[in-house]
Design a protein around this motif. Structure first.
Motif, mmCIF file in Angstrom:
data_model
loop_
_atom_site.group_PDB
_atom_site.id
_atom_site.type_symbol
_atom_site.label_atom_id
_atom_site.label_comp_id
_atom_site.label_asym_id
_atom_site.label_seq_id
_atom_site.Cartn_x
_atom_site.Cartn_y
_atom_site.Cartn_z
ATOM 1 N N UNK B 71 0.832 -1.197 0.000
ATOM 2 C CA UNK B 71 0.000 0.000 0.000
ATOM 3 C C UNK B 71 0.874 1.258 0.000
ATOM 4 N N UNK B 123 -4.228 -4.622 -6.972
ATOM 5 C CA UNK B 123 -5.157 -3.515 -6.693
ATOM 6 C C UNK B 123 -4.643 -2.208 -7.308
ATOM 7 N N UNK B 124 -3.330 -2.063 -7.380
ATOM 8 C CA UNK B 124 -2.750 -0.880 -8.033
ATOM 9 C C UNK B 124 -2.495 -1.152 -9.519
ATOM 10 N N UNK B 126 -3.800 -3.025 -11.689
ATOM 11 C CA UNK B 126 -4.910 -3.199 -12.634
ATOM 12 C C UNK B 126 -5.360 -1.876 -13.255
ATOM 13 N N UNK B 127 -4.934 -0.785 -12.666
ATOM 14 C CA UNK B 127 -5.316 0.512 -13.242
ATOM 15 C C UNK B 127 -4.424 0.890 -14.419
ATOM 16 N N UNK B 165 -2.725 -15.599 -15.229
ATOM 17 C CA UNK B 165 -2.448 -15.055 -16.559
ATOM 18 C C UNK B 165 -3.743 -14.801 -17.316
ATOM 19 N N UNK B 166 -4.666 -15.732 -17.224
ATOM 20 C CA UNK B 166 -5.968 -15.550 -17.880
ATOM 21 C C UNK B 166 -6.834 -14.548 -17.117
ATOM 22 N N UNK B 167 -6.847 -14.713 -15.801
ATOM 23 C CA UNK B 167 -7.756 -13.893 -14.998
ATOM 24 C C UNK B 167 -7.395 -12.406 -15.043
ATOM 25 N N UNK B 169 -5.792 -10.875 -17.493
ATOM 26 C CA UNK B 169 -5.606 -10.373 -18.864
ATOM 27 C C UNK B 169 -6.460 -9.142 -19.131
ATOM 28 N N UNK B 170 -7.641 -9.098 -18.530
ATOM 29 C CA UNK B 170 -8.535 -7.969 -18.819
ATOM 30 C C UNK B 170 -7.989 -6.647 -18.295
ATOM 31 N N UNK B 171 -7.021 -6.700 -17.398
ATOM 32 C CA UNK B 171 -6.423 -5.460 -16.889
ATOM 33 C C UNK B 171 -5.113 -5.118 -17.607
ATOM 34 N N UNK B 222 3.517 -15.180 -21.922
ATOM 35 C CA UNK B 222 2.829 -15.166 -20.635
ATOM 36 C C UNK B 222 1.900 -16.366 -20.524
#
Lengths: 231, 250
Positions: B71, B123-124, B126-127, B165-167, B169-171, B222
């Motif tokens: 954090x 949490x950081x 993914x932005x 890696x899959x989970x 990917x959207x970020x 990846x």
């Protein structure tokens, strides 16, 4: 347009889903449905605040979900109403900005780009909609009339309105006890003004019934994650 | 201006990765994490002093400490671009010799701490998107009699890497997994005390591969478990700046 407020409707209790948990807190890909939406909202600078009407019993859980994901926008989770319309009305009373975006927590596959396109749309009032690919007729047990499919639109969210005017329309509807299923029809009823329809996507489904959740899992894996799954 | 965290940076592969990363132009802030502050200081001495290097003595099995560290790094630098999960633990025993304490410590260090720090970092990350590299082991890929806890914990890490890696990917987060074979580290000495470590792969060889993975070369790698090992009967030259294979030695 400067910054806008967001009302994220999360007041459902999941009756049609036949679950004990509100559908916005059910998971897709292991993640609460509402979190899928909040992740997009979090990335949009133009959204200054988010008001989330929630069932009273689930306010704490909704706040916990927001904290677990470390969302940093100013969020207000408020007690929703007994209907979708009442929840929107209550949420609008907290809105600080001139324009408001209304979205539903159970439409997880709205894209960040769709939000941004809507926010920057020149028209003050705008919504997303789709052509209707099937025939819709009037009637229940018997057909009572034809409808021209080409003149109909499948209404989606998100939607954008002038906050003050939408709130005034809600106040009228509240006093007149008029019920509407969403805000474009309510707004049009009271003002008769043009509401721009932007072209939506088939992916932006609303998760209402158990089958929607199954479809959503497929959309998530194929459309969002975009990976090939052989197993 | 990228920020990275390297766990297990006080020795072995973690130290070699930290040193290698400090030579990159695209990384400015290096956060080194390990239990031993003194050993971390030794790592810092080997690194490019032009970089912003911060070392933290943290017990990664303490989730509160991990959370607090990540954090503060995330708040300070706005995001975390790269995470290298290198810290590892081994106490090789057969089933009947493995105590519950051994089992739990192995899993706390090799699996649970990776889960915790990754969760906090994402949490950081993914932005903005980013890259995560997990250092597993070839021990996690096949039978290792006598290394039950260690080998199975590394198998868990390989599986976690593939799923994440899959989970993620959207970020825009890429997750890599490398499985070094025999490598001259202190941890390896615990697993194979009689081995001549001068004749096996060096931590710097692994660091070279990791450095390539986070470059453009790694764009399509990846989600895979990338094995890094010395081929039998091929002796690797002592590592300087370049990785070179020597002729076979028998």
């Amino acid at each position: 347009m400067n910054r806008v407020s967001m009302v994220l409707l999360a007041g459902g209790v999941g009756k049609r889903m036949k679950m004990n948990v509100p559908k916005q807190l059910l998971t897709i890909g292991g993640k609460p449905i509402i979190a899928h939406v909040l992740e997009k909202i979090e990335m949009i600078d133009e959204i200054a605040e988010v008001i989330i009407p929630s069932p009273e019993n689930y306010i704490e859980e909704t706040i916990m979900t927001i904290n677990d994901h470390q969302f940093s926008k100013p969020f207000q989770v408020i007690e929703g109403g007994s209907s979708r319309q009442e929840s929107t009305y209550k949420a609008l009373q907290h809105v600080q900005h001139e324009h408001v975006i209304i979205h539903e927590a159970v439409r997880p596959f709205v894209s960040k780009e769709e939000f941004i396109h809507l926010i920057h749309c020149e028209e003050e009032n705008a919504i997303y909609g789709l052509d209707i690919p099937f025939t819709v007729l009037e009637g229940k047990e018997y057909i009572e009339g034809n409808l021209e499919r080409d003149r109909l639109v499948n209404i989606q969210l998100p939607q954008k309105f002038n906050t003050e005017k939408l709130l005034a329309a809600h106040e009228k509807a509240h006093h007149e006890m008029n019920e509407f299923t969403e805000d474009a029809s309510l707004y049009f009823h009271y003002y008769g003004e043009n509401i721009k329809v932007l072209e939506g996507t088939e992916y932006n489904i609303k998760i209402t019934k158990p089958i929607d959740r199954k479809v959503a899992e497929i959309i998530y894996k194929d459309y969002v994650l975009g990976r090939e799954y052989s197993e | 201006m990228k920020t990275c965290i390297v766990t297990g940076a006080s020795r072995g592969i973690g130290r070699a990765i930290a040193v290698k990363l400090s030579e990159r132009n695209d990384i400015d802030n290096l956060i080194l994490v390990a239990r031993s502050k003194n050993d971390l200081n030794e790592t810092v001495k080997l690194m490019n002093e032009q970089k912003n290097i911060y070392s933290y003595s943290v017990d990664l099995t303490n989730s509160a400490e991990t959370q607090k560290l990540v954090h503060s790094v995330g708040q300070e630098f706005g995001t975390i671009d790269l995470l290298f999960n290198v810290a590892g633990y081994a106490e090789p025993k057969s089933l009947l010799e493995t105590t519950l304490e051994n089992w739990e410590t192995t899993y706390k260090v090799n699996v649970q701490s990776v889960f915790m720090i990754t969760k906090e970092v994402v949490k950081f990350m993914k932005k903005t998107g980013g890259k995560i590299v997990n250092v597993a082991s070839t021990a996690g890929m096949s039978s290792r009699p006598g290394w039950l806890a260690y080998a199975s914990s590394k198998a868990a890490l390989i599986s976690m890497s593939q799923t994440l890696s899959d989970e993620l990917a959207e970020y825009g987060i890429k997750v890599y997994c490398v499985s070094p074979g025999r490598c001259a580290t202190e941890l390896r000495r615990i697993l194979a005390p009689d081995e001549d470590q001068s004749k096996i792969m060096q931590p710097e060889h692994v660091a070279d591969v990791v450095n390539n993975l986070i470059s453009d070369h790694g764009l399509c790698l990846d989600g895979q478990n990338i094995v890094i090992r010395q081929q039998p009967h091929v002796q690797l030259q002592t590592v300087s700046n370049k990785t070179e294979t020597a002729s076979p030695s028998r």
